[in-house]
Design an enzyme around this catalytic site. Structure first.
Site, PDB file in Angstrom:
ATOM      1  N   PHE A   1      30.208  33.485  48.323  1.00  0.00           N
ATOM      2  CA  PHE A   1      29.112  32.391  48.420  1.00  0.00           C
ATOM      3  C   PHE A   1      29.022  31.868  49.726  1.00  0.00           C
ATOM      4  CE2 PHE A   1      31.679  32.322  44.338  1.00  0.00           C
ATOM      5  CZ  PHE A   1      30.585  33.372  43.516  1.00  0.00           C
ATOM      6  N   HIS A   2      29.238  32.327  50.696  1.00  0.00           N
ATOM      7  CA  HIS A   2      29.506  31.702  52.141  1.00  0.00           C
ATOM      8  C   HIS A   2      28.295  32.300  52.962  1.00  0.00           C
ATOM      9  CE1 HIS A   2      34.216  31.475  51.306  1.00  0.00           C
ATOM     10  NE2 HIS A   2      33.277  30.517  50.638  1.00  0.00           N
TER      11      HIS A   2
END
Length: 493
Positions: A426-427
């Protein structure tokens, strides 16, 4: 955060427009419930495009006041200083670690750390999970046993090794950007917040951005401003909105029928993320819950090659079979995962428009492992994870290796497993990168190149990956951007 910092100046009026809700779901406050927020009304619900040889991947991102800080796993870790200094080498002059450090410090309040590199008095109150989960304690002992250095502050950006991480958790509840910055500022008369408002496009007069058009319910509203429009929609939302407004690669805009305002080929390119894989074990004893975010309280980084400029793989123990949605494994409570995160990926993907329709989901191709060097790092990381998992400290916990399983030993087998088990961290970052070359989207003051009155201030401006969870870095970027904007406003007076 920007809305809060900018309205500290009573002469500045700010309108904050948010597509999601003003109020988070009840589960958002519970640190252990963060995995349940994916697929809810607080998530845009994105899925990667279908690419031959790669599985489609769910790509959660926050929709609501506080953005992804309202649904993330709350880790607060800075990258290694060299991964910020790489931004300068990529053209982002003035954005090295020492330049950003005062603003990283300004965001945080943490006690008992080195005041030369850590902040005290900032809005974000950081917490080390207490008591830590037994598996996290085991992870640190295993790291010591196999020879990794143990350090007292892995979150500082200046220490390298394994140690206890910090989290944006206060009194047992999540502290999002909205909790820390926005809610205390909501009573200011110079701040307006509009929620449940989908921005359709930006408005322009010649080469100046003058405002935006958004929809609330059935009403379409146009609003203008005399200073700056700031996009903080993240590495997926910001390039999507720019392209929908006619700012982006002209060939793509023509394909989807968007009139061209500015030909910026870098918009939506350079997408990078930290893909995950890991070694999943069945547990010899029940794996109970945590008082924190569900594991990962102890983290560490390693260099997978001798010439790596900074640590390129992160390792931690998740108290669940974290890869269970992509590969079969034990049920929750019956297993754990030593997670491998690729922190310095060479692969680059893209964000594109499916159509000019504001309601259409973007086309996201993360291009995970399209560069074979990332597969090499992942395989080395899996071997390091196995070393940890087989250390004496894990003996009371260690059952059979469920994934990838003992038959997967050689590089070819492990590479295949990496592709099957791959998961997002999720980066997402990099799609409106900062720099000075023709493919840079914003300059070093975060102004969109060729457009007056328009800036991008979020993870999309990162030229290259920071080797840590991105949350802390985004706060630092925003703190520095608020300083730049306020200094510019003061110079006008």
């Amino acid at each position: 955060m920007l809305a809060s910092r900018l309205t500290e100046d009573a002469g500045t009026r700010v309108l904050l427009v948010e597509a999601g809700s003003r109020d988070p779901l009840p589960a958002a406050a519970d640190p252990q419930a963060w995995p349940s927020l994916a697929g809810t009304s607080m998530d845009w619900g994105d899925v990667s495009v279908s690419v031959p040889g790669s599985p489609r991947v769910r790509l959660p991102r926050g929709r609501g006041v506080g953005g992804s800080s309202a649904i993330n796993a709350m880790s607060f870790i800075r990258g290694h200083r060299a991964s910020y200094d790489a931004w300068v080498a990529a053209g982002a002059t003035g954005w090295g670690f020492d330049d950003l450090l005062p603003f990283l410090k300004r965001s945080e309040h943490v006690e008992g750390r080195d005041p030369a590199v850590r902040g005290n008095g900032g809005p974000l109150r950081l917490w080390r999970v207490s008591p830590p989960h037994p598996l996290s304690e085991t992870m640190l002992e295993a790291a010591r046993q196999v020879g990794h250095p143990l350090v007292n502050d892995i979150d500082s950006g200046v220490q390298e090794g394994f140690g206890w991480a910090e989290f944006t958790i206060v009194d047992g509840r999540r502290q999002s950007a909205a909790d820390a910055y926005l809610r205390p500022a909501l009573q200011r008369p110079n701040l307006d917040v509009v929620t449940d408002a989908l921005v359709h496009r930006l408005l322009f007069s010649g080469e100046r951005c003058t405002g935006l058009k958004y929809k609330v319910g059935s009403e379409v509203v146009s609003v203008t401003c005399d200073r700056d429009v700031v996009l903080a929609a993240g590495a997926i939302g910001s390039p999507q909105l720019l392209m929908r407004s006619g700012v982006g690669p002209q060939s793509h805009l023509r394909e989807v029928g968007v009139p061209i305002v500015a030909d910026l080929p870098g918009v939506g390119a350079n997408l990078h993320d930290h893909p995950l894989t890991g070694v999943v074990y069945r547990s010899r004893q029940p794996v109970v819950g945590s008082v924190g975010n569900g594991g990962g309280e102890a983290k560490g980084t390693i260099r997978t090659t001798a010439d790596a400029a900074w640590p390129d793989v992160q390792l931690f123990c998740a108290i669940a079979p974290m890869l269970g949605d992509t590969v079969p494994g034990p049920e929750r409570g019956a297993g754990y995962t030593i997670v491998v995160a690729i922190l310095a990926p060479f692969s680059r993907g893209s964000v594109r428009l499916a159509s000019a329709d504001p309601a259409a989901a973007p086309l996201i191709d993360p291009a995970y492992f399209s560069d074979s060097r990332d597969l090499d790092a992942a395989v080395t990381g899996l071997r390091a994870a196995r070393d940890l998992g087989n250390a004496p400290a894990f003996a009371p916990w260690r059952g059979e290796e469920a994934q990838p399983g003992l038959p997967a030993r050689d590089d070819h087998q492990l590479r295949g497993y990496v592709r099957r088990s791959m998961h997002t961290y999720f980066h997402y970052a990099g799609t409106c990168r900062m720099g000075t070359d023709d493919h840079a989207v914003v300059d070093t003051e975060l102004r969109v190149r060729g457009i007056e009155g328009l800036r991008v201030i979020d993870a999309s401006v990162m030229p290259t990956p920071v080797n840590a969870n991105t949350n802390a870095t985004v706060y630092g970027i925003a703190e520095r951007a608020a300083h730049l904007l306020r200094a510019r406003a003061a110079a006008r007076v």
